[in-house]
Design an enzyme around this catalytic site. Structure first.
Site, PDB file in Angstrom:
ATOM      1  N   GLY A  15       0.842  -1.210   0.000  1.00 34.86           N
ATOM      2  CA  GLY A  15       0.000   0.000   0.000  1.00 34.86           C
ATOM      3  C   GLY A  15       0.868   1.248   0.000  1.00 34.86           C
ATOM      4  O   GLY A  15       1.884   1.303   0.691  1.00 34.86           O
ATOM      5  N   ARG A  76       0.974  -4.991  -5.647  1.00 32.71           N
ATOM      6  CA  ARG A  76       1.129  -6.240  -4.902  1.00 32.71           C
ATOM      7  C   ARG A  76       1.409  -7.303  -5.959  1.00 32.71           C
ATOM      8  O   ARG A  76       0.851  -7.259  -7.049  1.00 32.71           O
ATOM      9  CB  ARG A  76      -0.117  -6.520  -4.069  1.00 32.71           C
ATOM     10  N   ASP A 107       5.524  -4.740   6.125  1.00 34.35           N
ATOM     11  CA  ASP A 107       6.247  -5.968   6.478  1.00 34.35           C
ATOM     12  C   ASP A 107       6.097  -7.081   5.446  1.00 34.35           C
ATOM     13  O   ASP A 107       6.965  -7.954   5.363  1.00 34.35           O
ATOM     14  CB  ASP A 107       5.937  -6.438   7.906  1.00 34.35           C
ATOM     15  N   THR A 129       4.249   2.726   5.684  1.00 34.50           N
ATOM     16  CA  THR A 129       2.858   2.263   5.780  1.00 34.50           C
ATOM     17  C   THR A 129       2.093   3.170   6.729  1.00 34.50           C
ATOM     18  O   THR A 129       2.632   3.566   7.767  1.00 34.50           O
ATOM     19  CB  THR A 129       2.746   0.796   6.264  1.00 34.50           C
ATOM     20  N   ASP A 131      -0.199   2.246   8.529  1.00 38.13           N
ATOM     21  CA  ASP A 131      -0.754   1.441   9.624  1.00 38.13           C
ATOM     22  C   ASP A 131       0.051   1.496  10.926  1.00 38.13           C
ATOM     23  O   ASP A 131      -0.451   1.093  11.972  1.00 38.13           O
ATOM     24  CB  ASP A 131      -0.871  -0.033   9.189  1.00 38.13           C
ATOM     25  N   ASP A 133       2.270  -0.431  11.880  1.00 38.96           N
ATOM     26  CA  ASP A 133       2.207  -1.781  12.457  1.00 38.96           C
ATOM     27  C   ASP A 133       3.513  -2.567  12.299  1.00 38.96           C
ATOM     28  O   ASP A 133       3.494  -3.793  12.258  1.00 38.96           O
ATOM     29  CB  ASP A 133       1.041  -2.562  11.817  1.00 38.96           C
ATOM     30  N   ARG A 175      -5.584  -2.039   8.695  1.00 42.25           N
ATOM     31  CA  ARG A 175      -5.521  -3.496   8.521  1.00 42.25           C
ATOM     32  C   ARG A 175      -5.815  -4.181   9.863  1.00 42.25           C
ATOM     33  O   ARG A 175      -6.858  -3.931  10.424  1.00 42.25           O
ATOM     34  CB  ARG A 175      -4.162  -3.909   7.970  1.00 42.25           C
TER      35      ARG A 175
END
Ligand code: ADP
Ligand code: F6P
Length: 324
Positions: A15, A76, A107, A129, A131, A133, A175
């Site tokens: 993303g 992707r 990741d 990202t 996120d 995360d 996510r």
């Protein structure tokens, strides 16, 4: 250590995130300043397999630091998950003289990078990202812009929610991680915050809370729901039926990934991009750049991928106590 790298490749994968352009720009200009050539690989690992590779000069990254998205595009790539795909990726790097590679992504992209490193391509990862995360780093490029975009959107939803005396469920991205939700929940003063890390939320408790707040004269009830929990539309229907309070769901979606990066994203991206080039110059490979306790640091990709991080219990507890 002697500089054995002549040409650095750079790609963005997974993303997109605001600030990726700042990282690309930093890789290009730092590498050129150290006497190396740079090649941009378009569309992530897909573009690597399809040999969509361009030369990048210092002027090619002019007027990019302020732009959202990624000038290299992203994708992707299912084929890159296979051993054949990874082998071909390494061969393409060698064919194009790419002896150092910088992968900017999340990741998932790091796993692809790790495979290339194991096949002899010197590879460094930069966390990009929205996120937040990635466990080895306290910051990921894109988070600050995304969370500010979401916060501003939620302020707007709150205006109309108050006017109509409604309950609003606002779903934010992330996510499986609840960082955007938690930060917006605190920053927007939400009445309830639903996080995937705290999946044991009790819908009846939320319903009781809405009824009690309404009796106390509260005009709106804002629920920030993380994407990892989802189902905002059906949740809104159930809540409206149980409380009698008109309830609407708003899913913010991809608007959170766009827009001009904030100062924070531009600065972290710039330093991380330069740091990645410096690691390659030091002869390092299979590393992830991170930021911890005020310092830019790096970790072995394998170790980074094995790390875990969760939501701060203290921050979550405070967010609840401030929403009464
Ligand atoms: P992100 O990097 O944002 O986490 P993805 O999880 O979608 O995004 O991963 C991006 C790309 O990285 C995938 O499309 C694939 O090409 C590659 N990738 C992900 N996991 C692996 C893996 N286990 N092995 C090799 N490549 C992978
Ligand atoms: O990882 C960034 C992210 O925006 C997540 O928050 C979200 O789950 C996912 O990507 C959406 O992916 P796509 O752009 O493929 O819909």
């Amino acid at each position: 250590m002697e500089n054995k790298i002549n040409t650095i490749g750079v790609l963005t994968s997974g993303g997109d995130a605001p600030g990726m352009n700042g990282a690309i720009r930093a890789v290009v200009r730092r590498a050129i300043s150290k006497g190396m050539n740079v090649k941009g690989i378009l569309k992530g690992f897909n573009g690597l397999l399809n040999e969509e590779i361009i030369d990048l000069h210092a002027s090619d990254v002019s007027d990019t630091i302020e732009r959202g998205g990624t000038i290299l595009y992203t994708a992707r790539c299912a084929e890159f998950r296979t051993a054949e795909g990874q082998q071909r990726g390494a061969e393409v790097c060698k064919k194009h003289g790419i002896d150092g590679l910088v992968v900017i992504g999340g990741d998932g992209s790091f796993q692809g990078a790790q495979k290339l490193a194991s096949l002899g391509i010197n590879t460094i990862c930069i966390p990009g990202t929205i996120d937040l995360d990635i466990a080895c780093t306290e910051y990921t490029i894109g988070f600050d812009t995304a969370v500010n975009t979401a916060m501003e959107a939620i302020d707007k939803v709150r205006d109309t929610s108050t006017s109509h005396e409604r309950c609003s469920i606002i779903e934010v991205m992330g996510r499986n991680a609840g960082y955007i939700a938690l930060w917006c929940g605190i920053a927007n003063g939400a009445e309830d915050i639903l996080l995937p890390e705290k999946y044991d939320y009790d819908e009846q408790k939320i319903i009781n809370n809405i009824i009690a707040n309404r009796k106390r004269g509260k005009k709106h009830h804002i629920i920030i729901n993380a994407e990892g929990i989802g189902h905002s539309t059906s949740m809104a229907k159930r809540i409206e039926a149980a409380t009698g309070v008109e309830t609407r769901a708003t899913i913010l979606g991809h608007m959170q990934r766009g827009g001009s990066p904030t100062c924070k994203d531009r600065v972290y991206a710039s330093i991380m991009g330069a740091y990645a080039v410096d690691l390659l110059l030091e002869g390092k490979s299979n590393r992830v750049v991170g930021h911890k306790a005020g310092e830019y640091v790096d970790f072995d990709i394998d170790e980074a991928l094995a790390m875990t991080k969760g939501i701060s219990e203290y921050q979550f507890e405070v967010s609840k106590s401030l929403s009464v």
